[in-house]
Design a protein around this motif. Structure first.
Motif, PDB file in Angstrom:
ATOM      1  N   VAL A 127      37.595  -3.984 -10.883  1.00 38.80           N
ATOM      2  CA  VAL A 127      38.576  -4.189 -11.945  1.00 38.80           C
ATOM      3  C   VAL A 127      39.172  -2.854 -12.372  1.00 38.80           C
ATOM      4  O   VAL A 127      40.380  -2.715 -12.529  1.00 38.80           O
ATOM      5  CB  VAL A 127      37.917  -4.905 -13.146  1.00 38.80           C
ATOM      6  N   VAL A 128      38.303  -1.843 -12.533  1.00 45.85           N
ATOM      7  CA  VAL A 128      38.784  -0.547 -13.011  1.00 45.85           C
ATOM      8  C   VAL A 128      39.621   0.155 -11.936  1.00 45.85           C
ATOM      9  O   VAL A 128      40.678   0.712 -12.223  1.00 45.85           O
ATOM     10  CB  VAL A 128      37.599   0.331 -13.468  1.00 45.85           C
ATOM     11  N   THR A 136      38.528  -9.444 -15.019  1.00 47.23           N
ATOM     12  CA  THR A 136      39.769  -8.864 -15.543  1.00 47.23           C
ATOM     13  C   THR A 136      40.090  -9.453 -16.913  1.00 47.23           C
ATOM     14  O   THR A 136      40.510  -8.743 -17.824  1.00 47.23           O
ATOM     15  CB  THR A 136      40.923  -9.159 -14.564  1.00 47.23           C
ATOM     16  N   PHE A 137      39.865 -10.774 -17.057  1.00 50.27           N
ATOM     17  CA  PHE A 137      40.129 -11.412 -18.357  1.00 50.27           C
ATOM     18  C   PHE A 137      39.166 -10.891 -19.419  1.00 50.27           C
ATOM     19  O   PHE A 137      39.579 -10.547 -20.526  1.00 50.27           O
ATOM     20  CB  PHE A 137      40.021 -12.936 -18.237  1.00 50.27           C
ATOM     21  N   VAL A 138      37.878 -10.843 -19.079  1.00 47.88           N
ATOM     22  CA  VAL A 138      36.880 -10.402 -20.058  1.00 47.88           C
ATOM     23  C   VAL A 138      37.153  -8.957 -20.475  1.00 47.88           C
ATOM     24  O   VAL A 138      37.163  -8.630 -21.665  1.00 47.88           O
ATOM     25  CB  VAL A 138      35.455 -10.540 -19.475  1.00 47.88           C
ATOM     26  N   ILE A 139      37.427  -8.088 -19.487  1.00 47.28           N
ATOM     27  CA  ILE A 139      37.621  -6.665 -19.799  1.00 47.28           C
ATOM     28  C   ILE A 139      38.944  -6.447 -20.540  1.00 47.28           C
ATOM     29  O   ILE A 139      38.999  -5.681 -21.501  1.00 47.28           O
ATOM     30  CB  ILE A 139      37.537  -5.828 -18.505  1.00 47.28           C
ATOM     31  N   LEU A 144      39.117  -0.013 -18.962  1.00 48.03           N
ATOM     32  CA  LEU A 144      37.796  -0.527 -19.351  1.00 48.03           C
ATOM     33  C   LEU A 144      37.732  -0.785 -20.852  1.00 48.03           C
ATOM     34  O   LEU A 144      36.939  -1.586 -21.326  1.00 48.03           O
ATOM     35  CB  LEU A 144      36.719   0.488 -18.934  1.00 48.03           C
ATOM     36  N   LYS A 145      38.604  -0.103 -21.622  1.00 48.90           N
ATOM     37  CA  LYS A 145      38.567  -0.310 -23.074  1.00 48.90           C
ATOM     38  C   LYS A 145      39.404  -1.512 -23.502  1.00 48.90           C
ATOM     39  O   LYS A 145      39.482  -1.811 -24.693  1.00 48.90           O
ATOM     40  CB  LYS A 145      39.049   0.949 -23.793  1.00 48.90           C
ATOM     41  N   LEU A 147      32.829  -7.204 -22.124  1.00 45.17           N
ATOM     42  CA  LEU A 147      32.198  -6.786 -20.879  1.00 45.17           C
ATOM     43  C   LEU A 147      31.173  -7.857 -20.522  1.00 45.17           C
ATOM     44  O   LEU A 147      30.514  -8.386 -21.409  1.00 45.17           O
ATOM     45  CB  LEU A 147      31.500  -5.435 -21.105  1.00 45.17           C
ATOM     46  N   ASP A 148      31.073  -8.201 -19.242  1.00 47.90           N
ATOM     47  CA  ASP A 148      30.054  -9.162 -18.842  1.00 47.90           C
ATOM     48  C   ASP A 148      29.185  -8.560 -17.745  1.00 47.90           C
ATOM     49  O   ASP A 148      29.622  -8.395 -16.608  1.00 47.90           O
ATOM     50  CB  ASP A 148      30.701 -10.465 -18.353  1.00 47.90           C
TER      51      ASP A 148
END
Lengths: 313, 334
Positions: free
Chosen positions: B270-271, B67-70, B277-278, B75-76
């Protein structure tokens, strides 16, 4: 430029040295160790290669591993350049590699194909075909259950929806035919221990009474056994896996009641193909044809024969 | 597009003041649970729900990090391979038995996993920010690196915890319960709580969302964009480590197929949970709900007696798309 010339010189030098050092050079091309079973293939290919070179001074065995069909096609070319007299190949994808294999065979090289066969698996592709027995793997498990627990309620964990999995299911159904063995459910576990754990947990929720689990794969058996242990249920009498991993063979050998038998689909079959190739070329013996390895039932009595503690699988 | 205010639009306005995007995943969750109960009464049994919640702990904790990365616009893809790599190193370390005490071994192994997870995240973060590479390419690369290292460590086979005392002790972390609640559920909730505090109650959390909405604006308002993105990748690494710490005691073993496709499951969770996602919005609790939904769908289908095992993936895909469509229609603004 200088590099390529140097490379070419080096390649031809190694070609000359191997061509003169040995009367017979055998190339072994196998998939890279990307999961349990293929890691067993790599282990046994190297083990038998060393054994063959130890017993014949004039035989050279070159083992090459490749992660995918494209690199395996390149590996075949590299082997050809080294002047091999015979090729033992377990293709990553047989249909993708069939032309590359026929190319090798068209030069008069003896070709032994292992386990995975292309759709046109005839003597235009290979001389010897050493095959495992997926149907037999299912049949042996089915027969064992039908014989020992003729009224058993069985849950089945399948692999993936591909032909070899269907062959195993067909064999199993033939094995239990005529008995009162009842298959409660069949679901896919993707030959993955975590997915098998999940499916087994859900089976335990869904059914109050399960006698036997047939998961046809030793990797999946790891997850199945954990799920059963967690549930503390005592209705499940035993689990039957398949392939012959060292951990499961060890359990059979130790007489663990949850794992009374295992069914072989041995990665060591690549060694069988190497030895038969050597026998054919060194001993002038007829070996061309199809050799299907039995799906042997491993019991506490014979388990030791199939136990390789040094193998990664 | 009418300028008049009808009673209907005012209702819609009140509804949209309740953040539907945040509530939608929980509505989907309730709908699923009702559907599950209709499919098979055993579904609502406490044991089954506890099983499912415990099983989704890995994806749920990873999804908190994702959630943090996105949210920060990255993206990971490497998390599944990272799980396999960190878990394998952890087991190999435990097998060395450098300390006599099993408890000491387990505790140091846990610390080692956390450190290694953070390092893996740092590696992704540095390549993305300092190397100025697309996170998609960087993490696709590290996905291969971590997977390859795992395969090499295990020689393609399995890495299994050997010491029985350690296993007996450590097993409780997955299978044990605290006042009747399995440990993995408690740990997941703790991770989500920490994550939501960090996301909603700290300056760093606000910066993450700002960086994800618009990098340029964030930079001009004095946010150290690179550092925020780097920290997000490290948080992802740490949550992967927590997932590993929960994962290893279950089977006590890893193989080169451990954690395959987990990255996609985490991103899907997450989505589904309502994070875009953006980038630019983060829903920590939504991601937990998303992970739970994913695991529930599989569970319900397995418990049903009328769904062919061949159709499972197709139905799973349909449910995910339906859930997203419902969510979209709930959050559509006038």
């Amino acid at each position: 430029m200088r590099k390529t010339i140097f490379g070419a010189l080096l390649a031809s030098a190694s070609f000359v040295s191997t061509a003169f050092a040995a009367d017979l050079t055998i190339g072994v091309s196998i998939p890279a160790a990307d999961h349990g079973w293929t890691s067993g293939v790599v282990f046994h290919a190297n083990r038998i290669a060393e054994e063959v070179m130890g017993s014949y001074d004039d035989v050279e065995v070159i083992v090459k591993t490749s992660p995918d069909p494209a690199s395996q096609a390149n590996a075949l070319q590299d082997l050809e350049i080294q002047g091999i007299d015979a090729l033992v190949i377990l293709p990553t994808d047989p249909d993708a590699l069939v032309n590359a294999i026929m190319e090798v065979k068209s030069k008069g090289t003896f070709v032994a194909l292992v386990d995975r066969a292309p759709s046109n698996n005839d003597d235009s592709v290979r001389d010897l075909y050493v095959a495992g027995n997926n149907y037999g793997l299912g049949e042996a498990a089915g027969e064992y259950i039908a014989e020992n627990n003729p009224d058993a309620k069985v849950v089945v964990i399948r692999g993936m929806p591909i032909p070899i999995d269907q062959e195993r299911q067909d064999g199993f159904d033939a094995g239990i035919e005529g008995s009162n063995v009842e298959v409660l459910d069949r679901q896919f576990g993707n030959w993955n221990r975590d997915d098998a754990f999940r499916v087994m947990q859900d089976y335990l929720t869904k059914f109050d009474d399960i006698d036997v689990v047939w998961c046809q794969d030793d990797d999946m058996a790891v997850g199945v056994l954990q799920a059963i242990e967690q549930s503390q249920r005592d209705d499940i009498q035993y689990v039957i896996g398949g392939a012959g991993s060292k951990d499961m063979i060890k359990m059979v050998m130790d007489g663990d009641p949850m794992m009374p038998v295992d069914v072989l689909y041995p990665p060591a079959m690549v060694g069988t193909a190497i030895e038969m190739t050597v026998a054919g070329l060194m001993g002038q013996l007829p070996v061309a044809g199809v050799y299907t390895i039995d799906a042997t039932l491993v019991t506490p009595e014979n388990a030791e024969e199939y136990y390789f503690p040094d193998s990664p699988f | 597009m009418s300028t008049q205010t009808s009673p209907l639009t005012s209702i819609r306005r009140t509804l949209s003041s309740v953040d539907m995007r945040a509530v939608a995943p929980f509505i989907a969750l309730i709908v699923l649970i009702i559907a599950g109960a209709m499919v098979n009464p055993r579904f609502v049994g406490l044991d089954n729900l506890a099983n499912v919640a415990t099983r989704c702990a890995f994806i749920a904790t990873i999804a908190v990090g994702a959630t943090f990365v996105i949210s920060s616009g990255d993206l990971d893809l490497s998390v599944g391979s990272m799980v396999a790599f960190v878990a394998s190193v952890m087991i190999l370390f435990m097998n060395t038995q450098v300390f006599a005490s099993p408890l000491m071994m387990v505790l140091t192994a846990v610390l080692l996993a956390m450190a290694l997870g953070a390092l893996c995240g740092l590696f992704n973060g540095v390549l993305t920010t300092k190397g100025q590479l697309e996170p998609f390419i960087v993490t696709l690369g590290t996905m291969g690196i971590f997977r390859g290292l795992t395969t090499w460590l295990s020689q393609g086979g399995a890495i299994t915890l050997q010491a029985q005392e350690q296993q007996a002790l450590y097993r409780e972390v997955y299978f044990g319960r605290f006042f009747g609640v399995p440990w993995p559920i408690l740990i997941t909730l703790a991770v989500a709580l920490l994550g939501s505090l960090l996301m909603y109650r700290t300056r760093f959390g606000r910066h993450v969302v700002a960086v994800g909405s618009n990098r340029e604006v964030a930079r001009h308002s004095g946010i150290n964009v690179s550092r925020v993105r780097l920290y997000a990748f490290m948080i992802q690494g740490l949550t992967v480590a927590v997932a590993v710490i929960l994962y290893v005691p279950r089977l006590g073993s890893t193989s080169s197929t451990t954690g395959t496709m987990w990255e996609l499951q985490a991103i899907t969770a997450v989505v589904i949970g309502g994070t875009a996602l953006k980038g630019g919005s983060g829903r920590v609790w939504g991601s937990i709900a998303g992970a739970f939904i994913l695991e529930l769908v599989g569970n319900i289908m397995l418990l049903s007696n009328f769904i062919s095992e061949y159709l499972l993936l197709a139905i799973q895909g349909t449910i995910i798309i339906l859930a997203m469509l419902v969510q979209r229609s709930l959050t559509r603004r006038a």
